[in-house]
Design an enzyme around this catalytic site. Sequence first.
Site, PDB file in Angstrom:
ATOM      1  N   HIS A   1       0.851  -1.187   0.000  1.00 33.55           N
ATOM      2  CA  HIS A   1       0.000   0.000   0.000  1.00 33.55           C
ATOM      3  C   HIS A   1       0.885   1.235   0.000  1.00 33.55           C
ATOM      4  O   HIS A   1       2.040   1.185   0.394  1.00 33.55           O
ATOM      5  CB  HIS A   1      -0.912   0.009   1.237  1.00 33.55           C
ATOM      6  CG  HIS A   1      -2.190   0.714   0.998  1.00 33.55           C
ATOM      7  ND1 HIS A   1      -3.281   0.103   0.433  1.00 33.55           N
ATOM      8  CD2 HIS A   1      -2.565   1.992   1.227  1.00 33.55           C
ATOM      9  CE1 HIS A   1      -4.264   0.976   0.316  1.00 33.55           C
ATOM     10  NE2 HIS A   1      -3.852   2.135   0.794  1.00 33.55           N
TER      11      HIS A   1
ATOM     12  N   SER B   1      -7.210   3.395   8.100  1.00 33.97           N
ATOM     13  CA  SER B   1      -7.746   3.188   6.756  1.00 33.97           C
ATOM     14  C   SER B   1      -6.908   2.140   6.020  1.00 33.97           C
ATOM     15  O   SER B   1      -7.435   1.207   5.399  1.00 33.97           O
ATOM     16  CB  SER B   1      -7.719   4.532   6.005  1.00 33.97           C
ATOM     17  OG  SER B   1      -7.815   4.354   4.622  1.00 33.97           O
TER      18      SER B   1
ATOM     19  N   LYS C   1      -7.961  -2.226   5.509  1.00 32.31           N
ATOM     20  CA  LYS C   1      -8.031  -2.876   4.182  1.00 32.31           C
ATOM     21  C   LYS C   1      -7.114  -4.093   4.142  1.00 32.31           C
ATOM     22  O   LYS C   1      -7.459  -5.121   3.576  1.00 32.31           O
ATOM     23  CB  LYS C   1      -7.628  -1.879   3.082  1.00 32.31           C
ATOM     24  CG  LYS C   1      -8.692  -0.816   2.828  1.00 32.31           C
ATOM     25  CD  LYS C   1      -8.446  -0.059   1.549  1.00 32.31           C
ATOM     26  CE  LYS C   1      -7.432   1.040   1.667  1.00 32.31           C
ATOM     27  NZ  LYS C   1      -7.830   2.245   2.379  1.00 32.31           N
TER      28      LYS C   1
END
Length: 434
Positions: free
Chosen positions: A82, A183, A187
């Site tokens: 990410h 956040s 995920k």
Amino acid sequence: MRVIDLIQIKRDKDEFSREEIDFFLQGYTRGEIPDYQASALLMAVFFSGLSDAELVDWTESMSAMTPQMDLGDLDGKKIGKHSTGGVGDKTSLIVGPLVAAAGITVPMIVGRGLAHAGGTLDKLESIPGFNARLSPKEFKAVLRNAGVAMTGQTEELVPADKKLASLRNASGTGESIPLIASSILSKKLAEGVEGMVVDVKTGSGALTEKMADSRRLAQSLVTIAKRMNKKVVSVITDMDQPLGNAVGNALEVMEAVEAMRGGGPTDLVELSLELAARMIAMAQPDRTVESAKDQAFKLLSDGSALKKFRQLIEMQGGDPSAVDHFEQLPNASAEFAISSPRAGYISRICADDIGQAAVLMGAGREKLDSEIDLAVGIVLEHKIGDRIQAGERLCSIYYNEETHLEEATQMVEDAFHISSVPPETRPLIYEVLQ
Ligand code: URA
């Protein structure tokens, strides 16, 4: 329980219990709590922060609203990637297929671009037919076959993050470190990965502009993940100038493909190899990062990553021939060149301004539901440190609508700083925390 009490708890810097966090996150996601109260609560979190214990609860609560992906029956280690987001950051398009080509399973729940920073989801949607809204079952089927899958958040996959992303953007709370950390980690929990590598950007185009904030975020990701029995490697990287040359959705897909063909800008390739190597080394702890990087380099150069990317596109309903025929991707109808007013060295290219100019031309959105133009953007011809002559092209704006061209041109011109002496070189990778 009442939302007003929760707002006051955080306003007064007290701690939430898990029940209070569940009440807020579940209520907001179900539409039972209005945006104005949710915004006030997020702003209270922005100013008062969350303790590590609260952050673990907040993250788990976001992720627990829908079942986590069970990837136990898929081969190989499951490792996530990410980025906290930046201008021209298309590494996910390269790193996902590259690491999958090394035999590692890479599930990726990706997001839309917000404000000046692009999002992988928008980039993928510039590929004709690409379906970036997969059900958990479809997501797993792609992963099983291609080793990598990419989808946006849906009602079945971290719906809380989908709603909160939009509200954070509209309420000026996007930069809250605990809200960014939760956040991202929610995920990754939902993806069912064993560990992850997070590219934490720092500089003018990043959510955390200052190194001290980027370091706090990087450390928070490592600490909170550890408490949840997940491993995180946070790599703090430069976002003071755009990454690579292309900024804008289809333009970035083209550049990512060029990198997977063995070309592409040096900074983009170098960072992609570093992130991929860290993921491979995480999956195979007996390997050094250097040997993993050698493998990543080989898989990028010999076309294995591009082959995986084609497979991913095909499995998600897209047309893989777009990779060989860029005319099948959205292309802008006009180009405007911006040249240097004088000779010298480029000492700064403000990533924030370049990103804002691309948004003005339609490449990004101010609100999550705004329409964007997937074809438009900016392509840099030079980067920081380059020596240039007066009148030499600095970059081009690719556009369809002229409405904001003048304003965008001014912003881009202001973004470039030219000096008479060469600037100090900035590292691409600052620190690695694990
Ligand atoms: N990426 C995310 O998924 N969430 C953030 O808040 C920032 C970057």
